[in-house]
Design an enzyme around this catalytic site. Structure first.
Site, PDB file in Angstrom:
ATOM      1  N   ARG A 103       0.849  -1.129   0.005  1.00  0.00           N
ATOM      2  CA  ARG A 103       0.143   0.035  -0.003  1.00  0.00           C
ATOM      3  C   ARG A 103       0.926   1.159  -0.094  1.00  0.00           C
ATOM      4  O   ARG A 103       1.768   1.563   0.968  1.00  0.00           O
ATOM      5  CB  ARG A 103      -0.876   0.052   1.225  1.00  0.00           C
ATOM      6  CG  ARG A 103      -1.815   1.229   1.490  1.00  0.00           C
ATOM      7  CD  ARG A 103      -2.569   1.219   2.681  1.00  0.00           C
ATOM      8  NE  ARG A 103      -2.963   2.445   2.709  1.00  0.00           N
ATOM      9  CZ  ARG A 103      -2.706   3.547   3.794  1.00  0.00           C
ATOM     10  NH1 ARG A 103      -2.089   3.178   4.637  1.00  0.00           N
ATOM     11  NH2 ARG A 103      -3.653   4.686   3.949  1.00  0.00           N
ATOM     12  N   HIS A 148      -2.643  11.409   1.065  1.00  0.00           N
ATOM     13  CA  HIS A 148      -2.318  11.002   2.154  1.00  0.00           C
ATOM     14  C   HIS A 148      -1.469  12.353   2.891  1.00  0.00           C
ATOM     15  O   HIS A 148      -0.318  12.309   2.907  1.00  0.00           O
ATOM     16  CB  HIS A 148      -1.205   9.798   2.224  1.00  0.00           C
ATOM     17  CG  HIS A 148      -0.957   9.340   3.478  1.00  0.00           C
ATOM     18  ND1 HIS A 148      -1.030   7.798   3.824  1.00  0.00           N
ATOM     19  CD2 HIS A 148      -0.320   9.672   4.634  1.00  0.00           C
ATOM     20  CE1 HIS A 148      -0.673   7.419   4.936  1.00  0.00           C
ATOM     21  NE2 HIS A 148      -0.104   8.604   5.518  1.00  0.00           N
ATOM     22  N   GLU A 193      -7.056   8.819   6.753  1.00  0.00           N
ATOM     23  CA  GLU A 193      -7.221   9.513   7.968  1.00  0.00           C
ATOM     24  C   GLU A 193      -8.005  10.778   7.861  1.00  0.00           C
ATOM     25  O   GLU A 193      -7.226  11.864   8.336  1.00  0.00           O
ATOM     26  CB  GLU A 193      -6.010   9.571   8.720  1.00  0.00           C
ATOM     27  CG  GLU A 193      -5.355   8.169   8.877  1.00  0.00           C
ATOM     28  CD  GLU A 193      -4.130   7.860   9.866  1.00  0.00           C
ATOM     29  OE1 GLU A 193      -3.745   8.990  10.315  1.00  0.00           O
ATOM     30  OE2 GLU A 193      -3.825   6.831  10.252  1.00  0.00           O
ATOM     31  N   ASN A 328      -6.668   2.171  10.054  1.00  0.00           N
ATOM     32  CA  ASN A 328      -5.316   2.296  10.552  1.00  0.00           C
ATOM     33  C   ASN A 328      -5.579   2.389  12.157  1.00  0.00           C
ATOM     34  O   ASN A 328      -6.109   3.293  12.707  1.00  0.00           O
ATOM     35  CB  ASN A 328      -4.729   3.644  10.202  1.00  0.00           C
ATOM     36  CG  ASN A 328      -4.393   3.680   8.598  1.00  0.00           C
ATOM     37  OD1 ASN A 328      -4.578   2.730   8.149  1.00  0.00           O
ATOM     38  ND2 ASN A 328      -4.227   5.026   8.254  1.00  0.00           N
ATOM     39  N   TYR A 330      -3.260   1.538  16.052  1.00  0.00           N
ATOM     40  CA  TYR A 330      -2.182   1.304  16.662  1.00  0.00           C
ATOM     41  C   TYR A 330      -2.174   0.880  18.036  1.00  0.00           C
ATOM     42  O   TYR A 330      -1.237   0.241  18.634  1.00  0.00           O
ATOM     43  CB  TYR A 330      -1.059   2.347  16.310  1.00  0.00           C
ATOM     44  CG  TYR A 330      -0.601   2.777  14.967  1.00  0.00           C
ATOM     45  CD1 TYR A 330      -1.319   3.414  13.944  1.00  0.00           C
ATOM     46  CD2 TYR A 330       0.635   2.351  14.441  1.00  0.00           C
ATOM     47  CE1 TYR A 330      -0.962   3.497  12.914  1.00  0.00           C
ATOM     48  CE2 TYR A 330       1.173   2.510  13.348  1.00  0.00           C
ATOM     49  CZ  TYR A 330       0.310   3.246  12.338  1.00  0.00           C
ATOM     50  OH  TYR A 330       0.717   3.416  11.245  1.00  0.00           O
ATOM     51  N   GLU A 398      -3.052  -0.171   8.095  1.00  0.00           N
ATOM     52  CA  GLU A 398      -1.824   0.423   9.092  1.00  0.00           C
ATOM     53  C   GLU A 398      -1.940  -0.126  10.477  1.00  0.00           C
ATOM     54  O   GLU A 398      -2.902  -0.171  11.253  1.00  0.00           O
ATOM     55  CB  GLU A 398      -1.720   1.875   9.096  1.00  0.00           C
ATOM     56  CG  GLU A 398      -1.225   2.415   7.933  1.00  0.00           C
ATOM     57  CD  GLU A 398      -0.989   4.145   8.114  1.00  0.00           C
ATOM     58  OE1 GLU A 398      -0.903   4.451   9.294  1.00  0.00           O
ATOM     59  OE2 GLU A 398      -1.334   4.911   7.165  1.00  0.00           O
TER      60      GLU A 398
HETATM   61  C1  BGC Z   1      -0.175   7.747   9.363  1.00  0.00           C
HETATM   62  C2  BGC Z   1       1.035   7.578   9.053  1.00  0.00           C
HETATM   63  C3  BGC Z   1       2.117   7.808  10.146  1.00  0.00           C
HETATM   64  C4  BGC Z   1       1.681   6.812  11.083  1.00  0.00           C
HETATM   65  C5  BGC Z   1       2.611   6.753  12.452  1.00  0.00           C
HETATM   66  C6  BGC Z   1      -0.598   7.053  10.799  1.00  0.00           C
HETATM   67  O1  BGC Z   1      -1.618   7.898  11.381  1.00  0.00           O
HETATM   68  O2  BGC Z   1      -1.331   7.291   8.258  1.00  0.00           O
HETATM   69  O3  BGC Z   1       1.263   8.472   8.081  1.00  0.00           O
HETATM   70  O4  BGC Z   1       3.217   7.899   9.714  1.00  0.00           O
HETATM   71  O5  BGC Z   1       0.124   6.620  11.622  1.00  0.00           O
HETATM   72  O6  BGC Z   1       2.072   7.948  13.226  1.00  0.00           O
END
Ligand code: BGC
Length: 495
Positions: A103, A148, A193, A328, A330, A398
């Protein structure tokens, strides 16, 4: 004695549903054959070549050159990973990783230097054609993001995403991309995002908090929907691809089991995921946003809600414009109920009206304050999408871990990949969530926006002090390669 010990162990299970004493059980279920493993990057963060071959400036080129102080290490991405020139090397690395997809994003400024579709820069178009060809020659599926965070500066000078013409500009750009690359691309992403773009991203003319965020959001939704309809009406039958908006955020875990905290977490879910997710699945803003923003706007002295009302026509236009759910994610945020924030200047945070913080006893990323290692949150999040958005196909676009050094011995990243994927597999197996793929952020250490090169997300190290931008595989990349090739997280898996 044993039952007592067991009881003590149970007590160590926090309200977050995990035990600090227990090692997590990794899933030993094979991922389905058609599950796609991939890696991801974005144009501004890796390409460099900021003014080469007819490219114009994006808002990031402009801002990093004009006000270097906004970047932690005063850097910019003029060269970054030099991937514009080294794309073949990147594809060779992807091939070595054994991924099924890559991607990446297109730089609007490379394809349409004026921002508008009147002048198509063939050199820019050819660059992406070459990249796509190289991927396909290596049996790697290209998945492409149109936008992006790197808006052309010329469009920002015209009001950027606050200009009601933004959806039209975006649609024109999308058409050029579908025409140029659509025969080879089966997964498109419109905007990466919108939540970030409409909060901490660049908004023209100085952001008026709590007002411009919502206008920006409406324009993003209309732009996304415009590109979706364009694809659906004119390209889908011939090109046979799918197109989605990429949403981002965390799982919101209530701070306690109290009804107030549970409601506070649900409110924050709706204000962040639902802000964009609800309109594309149901047509309109979530009810809780409509109610809270109208209530506070009135008390603040506004004649009408700061949240723009969507007309029936707009609702019908936006509804149903996600072919799959791209996400995305984390980490996890803990959410606690608070008293209604006082009425003063408008703000999104006060509109949400909760206390949100990160778990203090989880492993913390040394370079990103918001990033904590909370794998179980992802399973809950996926289940929430299933329940909220009619059990969609979900592609994780992501997920990844940052350290500050880019060290080769990146055990935390390896464990992060392992444990997050294990929870994703559990969500599929035990909760019936339809996850169709996983994409690691990031293929390479790269320019991490305001953190510059102080945060390293790559599974491959890049030596930013060498003119060659030498790439070296980190330990986690060998683990990830095994997962990509075997579709299994542990030594041996069962179907
Ligand atoms: C974004 C990326 C960023 C990553 C880590 C995501 O929110 O799409 O561009 O580098 O998070 O912060």
């Amino acid at each position: 004695m044993l039952p007592f010990l067991y009881f003590v162990l149970l007590l160590t299970v926090s309200s977050f549903g995990f035990s600090l004493a227990e090692k997590p059980q990794l899933s030993n279920k094979t991922f389905p054959k058609n599950f796609s493993f991939g890696a991801t990057t974005s144009a501004y963060q890796i390409e460099g070549a900021w003014n080469l071959d007819g490219k114009s400036q994006s808002v990031w080129d402009n801002a990093t050159h004009r006000i270097p102080g906004i970047i932690k290490d005063l850097s910019n991405a003029d060269i970054a990973c030099d991937s514009y020139l080294k794309y073949k090397e990147d594809v060779a690395l992807l091939k070595a990783l054994g991924v099924q997809h890559y991607r990446f994003s297109l730089a609007w400024t490379r394809i349409l230097p004026t921002g508008f579709a009147d002048e198509v820069n063939e050199i820019g178009v050819n660059h992406y054609k070459n990249l796509i060809r190289e991927l396909k020659n290596n049996q790697i599926q290209p998945m492409v993001t149109l936008y992006h965070q790197d808006l052309p500066q010329v469009l920002m000078d015209r009001g950027g995403t606050l200009n009601p013409l933004f959806p039209k500009w975006f649609e024109d750009y999308a058409r050029v991309c579908f025409e140029s690359f659509g025969d080879d691309v089966k997964h498109w992403f419109t905007i990466n995002e919108p939540y970030i773009d409409c909060t901490v991203g660049f908004i023209s003319g100085g952001l008026r908090e709590g007002i411009d965020n919502y206008i920006c959001a409406k324009h993003h939704l209309m732009a996304h929907a415009a590109a979706w309809h364009l694809y659906d009406n004119e390209f889908r039958a011939r090109q046979g691809g799918k197109i989605a908006l990429v949403l981002n955020s965390d799982w919101m875990e209530p701070a306690s089991h109290s009804a107030e905290d549970v409601t506070a977490a649900a409110t924050r879910m709706q204000f962040i995921w639902g802000w964009f997710g609800h309109p594309i699945y149901y047509g309109d803003w979530p009810d809780i946003m409509k109610t809270r923003i109208a209530m506070r706007s009135k008390l603040e002295g506004f004649n009408e809600s700061r949240l723009p009302e969507l007309t029936q026509e707009e609702i019908a236009y936006i509804k149903g414009t996600n072919d799959f759910f791209a996400v995305n994610t984390y980490t996890t945020t803990i959410v606690q109920a608070i008293e209604e924030p006082e009425i003063s200047s408008p703000s999104l945070d006060k509109d949400i009206g909760v206390n949100a913080y990160q778990c203090s006893d989880c492993i913390a990323s040394p370079s990103m304050s918001w990033l904590k290692f909370v794998p179980w949150g992802t399973r809950k999040l996926l289940k929430w999408f299933k329940d909220e958005y009619f059990n969609p196909d979900i592609l994780i676009t992501e997920n990844g871990w940052a350290d500050g050094t880019g060290q080769l011995d990146d055990d935390v990243r390896e464990n992060y990949i392992k444990e997050y994927l294990s929870n994703i597999r559990d969500a599929m197996e035990k909760d019936g969530v339809k996850v169709i793929g996983y994409t690691l952020w990031s293929l390479l250490d790269n320019f991490e926006w305001a953190s510059g090169f102080t945060a390293k997300f790559g599974t491959i190290q890049v030596d930013f002090s060498s003119p060659n931008r030498t790439r070296t595989r980190k330990k986690s990349s060998f683990y990830y390669e095994r997962v990509c090739r075997t579709h299994c997280l542990v030594g041996t898996c069962e179907e």
